[in-house]
Each structure stands twice: as C-alpha cells, then as structure tokens.
Design an enzyme around this catalytic site. Structure first.
Site, PDB file in Angstrom:
ATOM      1  N   GLU A 260       0.893  -1.162   0.000  1.00 18.70           N
ATOM      2  CA  GLU A 260       0.000   0.000   0.000  1.00 18.70           C
ATOM      3  C   GLU A 260       0.927   1.207   0.000  1.00 18.70           C
ATOM      4  OE1 GLU A 260      -1.720   3.009   0.987  1.00 18.70           O
ATOM      5  OE2 GLU A 260      -2.284   2.147   2.923  1.00 18.70           O
ATOM      6  N   CYS A 294      -2.131   8.770   3.170  1.00 23.07           N
ATOM      7  CA  CYS A 294      -1.904   8.449   1.760  1.00 23.07           C
ATOM      8  C   CYS A 294      -3.160   8.662   0.936  1.00 23.07           C
ATOM      9  CB  CYS A 294      -1.385   7.027   1.623  1.00 23.07           C
ATOM     10  SG  CYS A 294      -2.329   5.879   2.608  1.00 23.07           S
TER      11      CYS A 294
END
Ligand code: ADP
Length: 493
Positions: A260, A294
């Site tokens: 990720e 993020c």
C-alpha cells in the site's frame, strides 16, 4: 518527559520477540521523539538482522499450533484483544499523540478503528470457505482448500501508528498466520502497546512479534524479512520507493507481497455539488492527521461555476482549523511528524508561489508554536506543472486547480503514476457512474471524505500498490489455495 498513563506498563522500551520483551543484541537504543516538543518520550532497541531472524524462527515454531486452533478460538482471542484495546483507549491514545502528534481525540478514534480490525477479521476467519468444482471426468472430484500462507511479515509507516499494524496483523492472525512486524522508527510505541495487550489476552509466544529499529536499521530488518525463506508473505505500507525495493527483494524467494504505497488523490468538485458536503468532506480529506495520510486530497480540481464559492468556503474552513499541540483539547491539527516533512511541505508552497500561485491563507509555520506546526494553507491557480501536483504533499496545504469540462477533469485526475483514492462530488448520478468508472483509482469516495473501514477493500492500482487490506478480500492475501484432485469415485456396484 513522562506520560500520564492509567497503566504505565503499556509504555514499553523493549521489543517483543518470540514472546519475550528484549533489548537489542548490541544494547543500542534510539529515542522516540514527541513532534510537538522535540523531547524524547522513550528509548527503544536498535535491532537488526539477527533479532529479526529469531523473531521469524519463533513465528515458525508457533505456526502449526496457531493454525491448528479452531477459527472460533482464534476469533475469541482477537475479540479479547480488540476489547482490551478499547478498554485502554485513553492510554493508547496518549501514547499515540505523544509519538505522532495527532490530536488526542483523533488518536482515540484511531485506536477504535485499529481495534475494529481484530474484531472484524476474527469473525470473518470463521468463513474461510473452500470450494468444490464440477470435474471433467465421472470418477473425479475437485476440491479446493484455502489454507494460511505461513509466516508473514509487516512493515508499517508512522501516520497511523496503531491502525497500520493492526490492519496487517489482524487478517494474518485471524486465518492462522504468525506475523513479525516492524513499526516505523518515528512511532514504535503504539505497536508495542498492542503487543503488551496481545500477550495479556493470551496470544501465544511467537505468533505476534515486534522488532524495532531506527532508520538505519530498517534495511537490515527489511533485508532479513525479505530474504528469509521461512517468510511467505510481506505486507508493506509506506513510500513507493521503498515498496519497489522490498518487492524486488521478495522476488528472490518468490514471496507473496501486498503493498500500500503513495497516493496523489484528486478531489473533483463539479458545479452541481452540494458545497456543504464538499466542505465537510475536505475537512476530513485534507485536515485529518494534518494532511499526512496516503488518501489525503492532494489535487483539488474544481469546476469553473463553483470555483469561487468553493475557494471562499475553503478559506473560511481553514481559518477555523486550530493548529496546536495534540494534547490541547482545542487542537484540530497537530504538528507535522518531523523536519523532513516540514521541509517538503515548505518546498511545495515555495514552488507554488514561484509558479504564480496565490496563497490566500496560511503559507508557513504557526507563529506561536513554531517547530513543524504548519498552518492550514489554501493556494489557487494550480496546474499540473506544480511539484505538489506530482508528489504527495503530506501536509495541510490545498492547491486548487480550475477545470471546465468533465473530460478535462478525468484526464487531469488520471495524469499520475499513482492510483490509490479519488474523491468525486456531484449530484448527477449518471456522472457518478461515468466518472467513477473512468478514474484509474482503487477507491472512489463519492460525496464523502470517509472511506476507510475494516469492512471495505482498501488499496490502490498502478504505482499505489498491489492487494487489498480490509474486507474478505484482505483475508485472501493471507491464504493459499490448495487443489485436491480426487480420483476413483466409482459406482458401488
Ligand atoms: P515514509 O516516507 O512514510 O516514512 P518509508 O517507506 O520510508 O515511508 O517508511 C515506511 C516504513 O518502511 C518504515 O517502517 C520504515 O522504517 C521502513 N523502511 C524504510 N526503508 C526500508 C528498507 N530499506 N527496508 C525495510 N523497511 C524500510
């Protein structure tokens, strides 16, 4: 500096390897710094390859018995762990605010979110069903088992010190895989506190280990994790650069990876959007964790007809955001994590100014708090030549792009190697389908700023990553399929 904890035992200055609280072999430690004050809160071990190897070998010894428990027995332990986290949420929140800087209320909310992974995956592991498939021959049967992949490792970043470790450990442990975890050097204490509770509720030795290290130790720990043949899977959250390196390292022993990585989230506002919804959402998508996520909105693309009204409301919102130390009850955003983070945000703002951007509010560090307390900042006139259009800013800075047509918005939104989250604001349902399908992102947030949940598949496409975390898809990453080919099933007569 001493933290005020109801249970001081939750603050550990040792790592947790194979069921033991231990120092580094060398005895060396590094300080964990409170970003709000610059003071050390604790010192934790600087470990390397040898300690990591011992943790992995301990995981291997624990593996068969752990995988052999009934799913409901593992689920019970994980439920107890979730409950223990919730019962200690004040202390876990205090530790998190001290090491990460986020406001205390936000830290406690993260603890609840982090605990939810243990609850949800524990329940879901009871439903790891196999399959039977119609066979091509009459005396044959095809049966598919789904089994735990084996020993796993996790490497996590500093922005969610509790939820990133639990999002990885929960599905692993739930299906029967031990995990060795390396938390970020900036925020190891929250992960260690989860390990204290894991030990207390009775997770067996070796099933969940935490290896700590400083930035210089990370390649040594990561090197062992990715080269040791015992390890069958790596789950990493962090920068695209490090993710690519770890994936390459894992290729040598063909480990399964889930990554990720970085995002560059577009936040698309069309003329027909509900501005109240937009402002409520950007308050989350931009200001939660001071923009250090993020999935933070990184490029705010606003259509001509609503542009000026949006900018006015965004400036008003930004003036209400209270930048203060995380333990101040009035704080809505805290400091940035460290000096390099500040330097990047400041560089992006300078670049925007140099390219003709107009800074309407903010633009620098908070006068009174100084350090890395960056002011909520709104800049107009953005285009794709700006640094902040191409890199994650990871700060409370909004650059507003203006667009005319839907096609232009989609083209600009997709003009990046990243593809994690995108946000879409419009009341036109046909447009939601069109744009939702056209955006090259793993997650599309429609008329909301909240997308993270244990129940939903979190993850990206393109250079934002591989695999999904959360949901039953997140469990798949920790399972291997095994096909049993049965022959000789003939008529009784
Ligand atoms: P960020 O920019 O968010 O700090 P990083 O990718 O540098 O992102 O860090 C995320 C995690 O990866 C941290 O736990 C860090 O220590 C770890 N890390 C950094 N470099 C390496 C490496 N070479 N090998 C293994 N882990 C690493």
């Amino acid at each position: 500096m001493t933290l005020q904890l109801n249970d001081p035992d939750l603050l550990r200055q040792q790592a947790y390897v194979d069921g033991q609280w231990v120092d580094a072999d060398s005895g060396a430690t590094f300080p964990v710094i409170d970003p709000a004050t610059g003071e050390a809160i604790a010192h934790v071990p600087r470990m390397g390859a040898a300690e990591t190897r011992r943790a992995i070998e301990g995981a291997e010894r624990a593996r068969t018995a752990w995988a052999g428990l009934l799913a409901k027995e593992r689920a019970r332990l994980l439920r107890d762990l979730a409950d223990a986290m919730l019962a200690n949420a004040d202390d876990l929140g205090t530790i998190m605010t001290a090491e990460q800087g986020k406001p205390f209320a936000e830290a406690k909310a993260e603890v609840a979110y982090a605990a939810s992974f243990f609850e949800w995956f524990g329940e879901e592991a009871k439903r790891v069903y196999g399959e039977t498939i119609p066979a091509p021959m009459p005396e044959r049967r095809i049966v598919v088992l789904r089994q735990p992949i084996g020993v796993t490792v996790g490497i996590t970043p500093w922005n969610f010190p509790s939820a990133m470790p639990t999002r990885k450990a929960a599905p692993a442990l739930a299906v029967g895989c031990p995990m060795v975890l390396k938390p970020a050097e900036q925020t190891p204490l929250s992960a260690l506190a989860v390990a204290v509770l894991a030990e207390r509720v009775g997770i067996p030795a070796g099933v969940f280990s935490i290896v700590t290290g400083d930035a210089e130790d990370a390649p040594l720990i990561g090197g062992e994790m990715t080269s040791n043949p015992i390890v069958r899977k790596l789950s990493f959250t962090g920068s695209t650069e490090v993710g690519k390196l770890l994936m390459e390292q894992c290729s040598r022993t063909v480990k399964k990876v889930s990554l990720e990585l970085g995002g560059n989230a577009p936040f698309l506002v069309f003329d027909d959007a509900d501005l109240d919804d937009v402002i409520a959402a950007i308050n989350v998508a931009k200001y939660r964790n001071a923009g250090q996520t993020c999935i933070s909105a990184n490029r705010v693309l606003v259509q001509d007809g609503i542009h000026d009204a949006f900018v006015e409301r965004m400036v008003d919102l930004s003036r209400t955001v209270n930048v203060a130390p995380g333990f101040d009850p009035a704080a809505t955003i805290g400091p940035l994590i460290d000096e390099p983070a500040l330097a990047k945000v400041a560089r992006h703002v300078e670049d925007a100014r140099a390219r003709g951007g107009e800074v309407l509010v903010g633009g620098g560090v908070h006068e009174q708090h100084g350090r890395t307390f960056f002011l909520p900042t709104v800049i107009t006139g953005a285009d794709m030549s700006w640094q902040m259009s191409n890199e994650e800013t990871f700060g409370p800075v909004t650059a507003v792009h203006r667009f005319a047509s839907e096609a232009e918005a989609v083209r600009t939104a997709n003009d990046t190697p990243f593809g994690l989250a995108a946000y879409l604001f419009t009341r036109d349902h046909a447009r939601i389908w069109r744009v939702g399908e056209a955006l090259d992102y793993g997650m599309i947030s429609i008329n909301t700023g909240f997308i993270s949940a244990a129940e939903a598949p979190f993850g990206g496409v393109k250079e934002s990553g591989i695999g999904r975390e959360g949901s039953h898809h997140g469990i798949e990453d920790f399972l291997e399929m095994k096909y049993l080919a049965w022959a000789g099933i003939r008529d009784a007569g």
